[in-house]
Design a protein around this motif. Structure first.
Motif, PDB file in Angstrom:
ATOM      1  N   LYS A  62       4.557   6.185  37.353  1.00  0.00           N
ATOM      2  CA  LYS A  62       5.490   6.386  38.475  1.00  0.00           C
ATOM      3  C   LYS A  62       6.009   7.819  38.470  1.00  0.00           C
ATOM      4  CE  LYS A  62       7.487   1.743  38.864  1.00  0.00           C
ATOM      5  NZ  LYS A  62       8.656   0.962  38.461  1.00  0.00           N
ATOM      6  N   ARG A  63       6.330   8.331  37.278  1.00  0.00           N
ATOM      7  CA  ARG A  63       6.860   9.701  37.166  1.00  0.00           C
ATOM      8  C   ARG A  63       5.811  10.716  37.632  1.00  0.00           C
ATOM      9  NH1 ARG A  63       9.801   6.350  35.461  1.00  0.00           N
ATOM     10  NH2 ARG A  63      11.838   6.586  34.559  1.00  0.00           N
ATOM     11  N   ARG A  64       4.555  10.515  37.212  1.00  0.00           N
ATOM     12  CA  ARG A  64       3.484  11.435  37.617  1.00  0.00           C
ATOM     13  C   ARG A  64       3.305  11.421  39.133  1.00  0.00           C
ATOM     14  NH1 ARG A  64       0.932   9.700  33.203  1.00  0.00           N
ATOM     15  NH2 ARG A  64      -0.318   8.149  34.295  1.00  0.00           N
ATOM     16  N   GLU A  65       3.275  10.213  39.716  1.00  0.00           N
ATOM     17  CA  GLU A  65       3.089  10.103  41.167  1.00  0.00           C
ATOM     18  C   GLU A  65       4.262  10.721  41.920  1.00  0.00           C
ATOM     19  OE1 GLU A  65       2.430   5.889  41.497  1.00  0.00           O
ATOM     20  OE2 GLU A  65       0.297   6.076  41.004  1.00  0.00           O
ATOM     21  N   ALA A  66       5.474  10.488  41.425  1.00  0.00           N
ATOM     22  CA  ALA A  66       6.660  11.063  42.074  1.00  0.00           C
ATOM     23  C   ALA A  66       6.631  12.590  41.969  1.00  0.00           C
ATOM     24  CB  ALA A  66       7.928  10.511  41.434  1.00  0.00           C
ATOM     25  N   LYS A  72       4.251  18.222  46.548  1.00  0.00           N
ATOM     26  CA  LYS A  72       3.662  18.348  47.889  1.00  0.00           C
ATOM     27  C   LYS A  72       4.751  18.559  48.943  1.00  0.00           C
ATOM     28  CE  LYS A  72      -0.663  15.824  47.354  1.00  0.00           C
ATOM     29  NZ  LYS A  72      -0.714  14.671  46.451  1.00  0.00           N
ATOM     30  N   GLY A  73       5.914  17.963  48.710  1.00  0.00           N
ATOM     31  CA  GLY A  73       7.018  18.078  49.655  1.00  0.00           C
ATOM     32  C   GLY A  73       7.840  19.342  49.461  1.00  0.00           C
ATOM     33  N   GLY A  74       7.415  20.199  48.552  1.00  0.00           N
ATOM     34  CA  GLY A  74       8.095  21.471  48.327  1.00  0.00           C
ATOM     35  C   GLY A  74       9.396  21.355  47.559  1.00  0.00           C
ATOM     36  N   ARG A  75       9.549  20.255  46.815  1.00  0.00           N
ATOM     37  CA  ARG A  75      10.783  20.087  46.028  1.00  0.00           C
ATOM     38  C   ARG A  75      10.461  20.278  44.548  1.00  0.00           C
ATOM     39  NH1 ARG A  75      13.595  14.791  47.734  1.00  0.00           N
ATOM     40  NH2 ARG A  75      14.962  15.461  46.067  1.00  0.00           N
ATOM     41  N   ALA A  76      10.257  21.524  44.159  1.00  0.00           N
ATOM     42  CA  ALA A  76       9.815  21.861  42.810  1.00  0.00           C
ATOM     43  C   ALA A  76      10.783  21.387  41.727  1.00  0.00           C
ATOM     44  CB  ALA A  76       9.602  23.363  42.687  1.00  0.00           C
ATOM     45  N   ASP A  77      12.103  21.474  41.996  1.00  0.00           N
ATOM     46  CA  ASP A  77      13.089  21.056  40.999  1.00  0.00           C
ATOM     47  C   ASP A  77      12.956  19.564  40.688  1.00  0.00           C
ATOM     48  OD1 ASP A  77      13.866  20.629  43.634  1.00  0.00           O
ATOM     49  OD2 ASP A  77      16.015  20.667  43.154  1.00  0.00           O
ATOM     50  N   SER A  78      12.807  18.746  41.731  1.00  0.00           N
ATOM     51  CA  SER A  78      12.653  17.303  41.530  1.00  0.00           C
ATOM     52  C   SER A  78      11.324  16.987  40.847  1.00  0.00           C
ATOM     53  CB  SER A  78      12.720  16.562  42.867  1.00  0.00           C
ATOM     54  OG  SER A  78      13.976  16.776  43.479  1.00  0.00           O
ATOM     55  N   ALA A  79      10.277  17.712  41.227  1.00  0.00           N
ATOM     56  CA  ALA A  79       8.954  17.513  40.614  1.00  0.00           C
ATOM     57  C   ALA A  79       9.035  17.820  39.124  1.00  0.00           C
ATOM     58  CB  ALA A  79       7.915  18.403  41.290  1.00  0.00           C
ATOM     59  N   GLU A  80       9.731  18.905  38.798  1.00  0.00           N
ATOM     60  CA  GLU A  80       9.872  19.324  37.394  1.00  0.00           C
ATOM     61  C   GLU A  80      10.620  18.259  36.584  1.00  0.00           C
ATOM     62  OE1 GLU A  80       8.865  21.022  34.333  1.00  0.00           O
ATOM     63  OE2 GLU A  80       8.118  21.833  36.222  1.00  0.00           O
ATOM     64  N   ARG A  81      11.661  17.700  37.159  1.00  0.00           N
ATOM     65  CA  ARG A  81      12.441  16.648  36.507  1.00  0.00           C
ATOM     66  C   ARG A  81      11.554  15.428  36.219  1.00  0.00           C
ATOM     67  NH1 ARG A  81      17.615  14.966  34.361  1.00  0.00           N
ATOM     68  NH2 ARG A  81      17.395  12.722  34.271  1.00  0.00           N
ATOM     69  N   GLY A  86       8.323  12.173  32.440  1.00  0.00           N
ATOM     70  CA  GLY A  86       6.990  11.700  32.059  1.00  0.00           C
ATOM     71  C   GLY A  86       6.631  12.122  30.642  1.00  0.00           C
ATOM     72  N   GLU A  87       7.021  13.362  30.280  1.00  0.00           N
ATOM     73  CA  GLU A  87       6.762  13.869  28.924  1.00  0.00           C
ATOM     74  C   GLU A  87       7.517  13.056  27.873  1.00  0.00           C
ATOM     75  OE1 GLU A  87       4.568  16.265  27.795  1.00  0.00           O
ATOM     76  OE2 GLU A  87       3.895  16.034  29.865  1.00  0.00           O
ATOM     77  N   VAL A  88       8.768  12.695  28.194  1.00  0.00           N
ATOM     78  CA  VAL A  88       9.564  11.875  27.270  1.00  0.00           C
ATOM     79  C   VAL A  88       8.832  10.562  27.022  1.00  0.00           C
ATOM     80  CG1 VAL A  88      11.701  10.531  27.019  1.00  0.00           C
ATOM     81  CG2 VAL A  88      11.805  12.880  27.875  1.00  0.00           C
ATOM     82  N   LEU A  89       8.358   9.923  28.097  1.00  0.00           N
ATOM     83  CA  LEU A  89       7.676   8.631  27.973  1.00  0.00           C
ATOM     84  C   LEU A  89       6.334   8.764  27.253  1.00  0.00           C
ATOM     85  CD1 LEU A  89       8.466   7.130  31.477  1.00  0.00           C
ATOM     86  CD2 LEU A  89       9.515   6.541  29.293  1.00  0.00           C
ATOM     87  N   ALA A  90       5.648   9.876  27.475  1.00  0.00           N
ATOM     88  CA  ALA A  90       4.332  10.094  26.846  1.00  0.00           C
ATOM     89  C   ALA A  90       4.443  10.023  25.326  1.00  0.00           C
ATOM     90  CB  ALA A  90       3.749  11.429  27.283  1.00  0.00           C
ATOM     91  N   GLY A  91       5.605  10.383  24.795  1.00  0.00           N
ATOM     92  CA  GLY A  91       5.821  10.336  23.348  1.00  0.00           C
ATOM     93  C   GLY A  91       5.763   8.920  22.775  1.00  0.00           C
ATOM     94  N   TYR A  92       5.883   7.911  23.626  1.00  0.00           N
ATOM     95  CA  TYR A  92       5.850   6.518  23.166  1.00  0.00           C
ATOM     96  C   TYR A  92       4.490   5.867  23.398  1.00  0.00           C
ATOM     97  CZ  TYR A  92      10.839   7.090  22.847  1.00  0.00           C
ATOM     98  OH  TYR A  92      12.081   7.550  22.500  1.00  0.00           O
ATOM     99  N   LEU A  93       3.603   6.573  24.096  1.00  0.00           N
ATOM    100  CA  LEU A  93       2.296   6.011  24.420  1.00  0.00           C
ATOM    101  C   LEU A  93       1.253   6.438  23.397  1.00  0.00           C
ATOM    102  CD1 LEU A  93       2.372   6.666  28.262  1.00  0.00           C
ATOM    103  CD2 LEU A  93       2.673   4.479  27.101  1.00  0.00           C
TER     104      LEU A  93
END
Length: 153
Positions: A62-66, A72-81, A86-93
């Motif tokens: 969900k984080r990757r898709e968001a 794509k919508g030009g909201r780089a700050d939200s994309a970065e968040r 996603g990186e936090v969650l990747a640590g558990y996978l």
């Protein structure tokens, strides 16, 4: 032995104490998704570590898709968040397969299907059936099927 859910809860407590807003918010949402999963259905139950992993995988996706949608919508700050969460969650996978490892596994499965008399685009289902258990949760289904399609065409 501590469960994966208990580890998430311990890490949440540590993140709150450390005032790590990103980590605590991400873990809170993930634990909430796990809680929802546990109470969904007729009978409330405790999820196994494998089921908790599925929830974490779904949340990471969900984080990757968001992140893509925000980018794509030009909201780089939200994309970065979203990427950071996603990186936090990747640590558990589990460690994800590299493209090279995935290519090799799919090639073996294609060869196995071919020896069973199935080949070409029609072999998609047969190949997926062979490769899925080998890949497990170390690669997303979409990545796997894209590679199978590529090798079968």
């Amino acid at each position: 032995m501590t469960t994966l859910k208990a580890k998430l809860q311990d890490d949440l407590t540590a993140a709150i104490k450390a005032r790590d807003e990103l980590r605590s918010a991400t873990l809170r949402l993930t634990l909430s998704a796990i809680g929802y999963e546990e109470t969904a259905g007729k009978q409330a139950r405790e999820l196994s570590d494998d089921e908790v992993l599925k929830v974490i995988t779904r949340e990471a996706k969900k984080r990757r898709e968001a992140a893509d949608a925000f980018a794509k919508g030009g909201r780089a700050d939200s994309a970065e968040r979203e990427r950071a969460e996603g990186e936090v969650l990747a640590g558990y996978l589990p460690q994800q397969l590299s493209d090279e490892e995935l290519t090799v596994l799919v090639a073996e499965a294609v060869a196995e299907a071919k020896s069973g008399g199935v080949e070409g685009p029609k072999a998609m289902g047969a190949v997926m059936k062979i490769v899925k258990p080998k890949v497990g949760n170390r690669a997303e289904g979409g990545r796997v099927s894209a590679e199978v399609k590529r090798q079968l065409s």
